[in-house]
Design a protein around this motif. Sequence first.
Motif, PDB file in Angstrom:
ATOM      1  N   ALA A 123       2.312  10.292   1.017  1.00 51.98           N
ATOM      2  CA  ALA A 123       2.639   9.016   0.652  1.00 51.98           C
ATOM      3  C   ALA A 123       2.836   8.118   2.495  1.00 51.98           C
ATOM      4  O   ALA A 123       1.673   6.887   2.225  1.00 51.98           O
ATOM      5  N   GLY A 124       3.062   7.902   2.950  1.00 55.30           N
ATOM      6  CA  GLY A 124       3.501   7.495   4.386  1.00 55.30           C
ATOM      7  C   GLY A 124       2.422   7.610   5.296  1.00 55.30           C
ATOM      8  O   GLY A 124       1.506   6.299   5.452  1.00 55.30           O
ATOM      9  N   VAL A 125       1.607   9.183   5.292  1.00 52.89           N
ATOM     10  CA  VAL A 125       0.687   8.948   6.356  1.00 52.89           C
ATOM     11  C   VAL A 125      -0.218   8.450   5.645  1.00 52.89           C
ATOM     12  O   VAL A 125      -1.393   7.603   6.629  1.00 52.89           O
ATOM     13  N   LEU A 126      -1.019   8.750   4.177  1.00 47.41           N
ATOM     14  CA  LEU A 126      -2.002   8.183   3.683  1.00 47.41           C
ATOM     15  C   LEU A 126      -2.208   6.361   4.480  1.00 47.41           C
ATOM     16  O   LEU A 126      -2.889   6.365   4.385  1.00 47.41           O
ATOM     17  N   GLN A 177       0.625  -1.224   0.169  1.00 41.19           N
ATOM     18  CA  GLN A 177       0.399   0.022   0.087  1.00 41.19           C
ATOM     19  C   GLN A 177       0.958   1.372  -0.052  1.00 41.19           C
ATOM     20  O   GLN A 177       0.607   2.335  -0.620  1.00 41.19           O
ATOM     21  N   LEU A 178       2.309   1.343   0.861  1.00 40.64           N
ATOM     22  CA  LEU A 178       2.594   2.533   1.159  1.00 40.64           C
ATOM     23  C   LEU A 178       4.193   2.500  -0.359  1.00 40.64           C
ATOM     24  O   LEU A 178       3.390   4.262  -1.438  1.00 40.64           O
ATOM     25  N   LEU A 179       4.144   1.449  -0.783  1.00 44.92           N
ATOM     26  CA  LEU A 179       4.907   1.890  -2.645  1.00 44.92           C
ATOM     27  C   LEU A 179       3.769   2.610  -3.542  1.00 44.92           C
ATOM     28  O   LEU A 179       3.916   3.041  -4.484  1.00 44.92           O
ATOM     29  N   LEU A 180       2.304   1.049  -3.303  1.00 39.08           N
ATOM     30  CA  LEU A 180       0.734   2.041  -4.386  1.00 39.08           C
ATOM     31  C   LEU A 180       1.166   3.689  -4.086  1.00 39.08           C
ATOM     32  O   LEU A 180       1.163   4.437  -4.931  1.00 39.08           O
ATOM     33  N   ASP A 185       2.458  15.264  -7.667  1.00 46.78           N
ATOM     34  CA  ASP A 185       3.870  14.515  -6.673  1.00 46.78           C
ATOM     35  C   ASP A 185       3.978  14.485  -5.057  1.00 46.78           C
ATOM     36  O   ASP A 185       4.302  15.404  -4.969  1.00 46.78           O
ATOM     37  N   ILE A 186       3.135  13.343  -5.273  1.00 41.86           N
ATOM     38  CA  ILE A 186       3.907  13.044  -3.459  1.00 41.86           C
ATOM     39  C   ILE A 186       4.522  12.751  -3.019  1.00 41.86           C
ATOM     40  O   ILE A 186       5.791  12.366  -3.499  1.00 41.86           O
ATOM     41  N   PRO A 237       2.038   9.999  -8.795  1.00 42.63           N
ATOM     42  CA  PRO A 237       2.271  10.644  -9.543  1.00 42.63           C
ATOM     43  C   PRO A 237       1.555  10.137 -10.940  1.00 42.63           C
ATOM     44  O   PRO A 237       1.284  10.960 -11.703  1.00 42.63           O
ATOM     45  N   GLN A 238       1.728   8.664 -10.940  1.00 40.47           N
ATOM     46  CA  GLN A 238       1.335   8.011 -12.330  1.00 40.47           C
ATOM     47  C   GLN A 238       0.071   8.276 -12.604  1.00 40.47           C
ATOM     48  O   GLN A 238      -0.195   8.495 -14.116  1.00 40.47           O
ATOM     49  N   LEU A 239      -0.748   7.832 -11.962  1.00 38.31           N
ATOM     50  CA  LEU A 239      -2.097   8.121 -12.123  1.00 38.31           C
ATOM     51  C   LEU A 239      -2.963   9.815 -11.425  1.00 38.31           C
ATOM     52  O   LEU A 239      -4.433   9.321 -12.851  1.00 38.31           O
ATOM     53  N   THR A 240      -2.146  10.124 -11.435  1.00 34.04           N
ATOM     54  CA  THR A 240      -3.141  11.637 -11.354  1.00 34.04           C
ATOM     55  C   THR A 240      -2.351  12.922 -11.251  1.00 34.04           C
ATOM     56  O   THR A 240      -2.792  13.838 -11.945  1.00 34.04           O
ATOM     57  N   GLY A 241      -1.058  12.653 -11.876  1.00 37.18           N
ATOM     58  CA  GLY A 241       0.096  13.557 -12.026  1.00 37.18           C
ATOM     59  C   GLY A 241       0.495  14.345 -10.855  1.00 37.18           C
ATOM     60  O   GLY A 241       0.964  15.330 -10.872  1.00 37.18           O
TER      61      GLY A 241
END
Length: 219
Positions: free
Chosen positions: A91-94, A70-73, A85-86, A79-83
């Motif tokens: 990403a970790g918090v999410l 989940q973290l790596l996704l 740059d998280i 960035p690939q799906l939404t553009g």
Amino acid sequence: MNLDFTQFVPNIPYILQGILVTLKFVSVSAIVGFVLGTILALFKIGRVKILSWIADAYTSVFRGTPLILQLLLFYHATPQLTGYDISAFEAGVLSFGLNSAAYISEIIRAGIRAVDTGQNEAAAALGIPYRPMMKDIILPQAMKNILPALMNEFITLTKESAIVSVIGVFDIMRRSQIVAAEKFKYFEPLLIAGVIYYLLVMILTLAGKMVERRMSRSD
């Protein structure tokens, strides 16, 4: 054994700086997990079937897949799906917050179910609407029952937060790895990181017991 802790003494302050990063990350993730977990728990025990199904499906997905996946996704696929740059921290918090919510929702749901059904019946007899009843009567009692489980989840979150080092968050683990790579020695800095995590967990455990005792005295 070729061990020399003295050469790592100057690096200890650098590793200790990761405590603030870890605590900030864990605190924000825990808030996200608790708020969303509470909402999911209410969905699960509610009368709206579609919301109950969504909550159950959510829990199934996040409990049934590895946290590191989940973290790596979130970090690489966003960035690939939404553009967008998280950042590594976001990403970790999410990933940790959403993952924790799945477990917390089950904890809260069990706590609500454990409250005496007579409380619901008394509230209904007094004409108290469902939402005020849950907010003012059921949830406060449930929270007392599930406090140990919630504290355990927070401790688990603290330990598992070391995983965010794989995406470059400069937490305790990441800093110890940097020190290890610079000196080509891994046992000493990783052991230092382990001691720091252990002390954090012990402090959180003691804090949780103090809160439990205080709440039990208030009964």
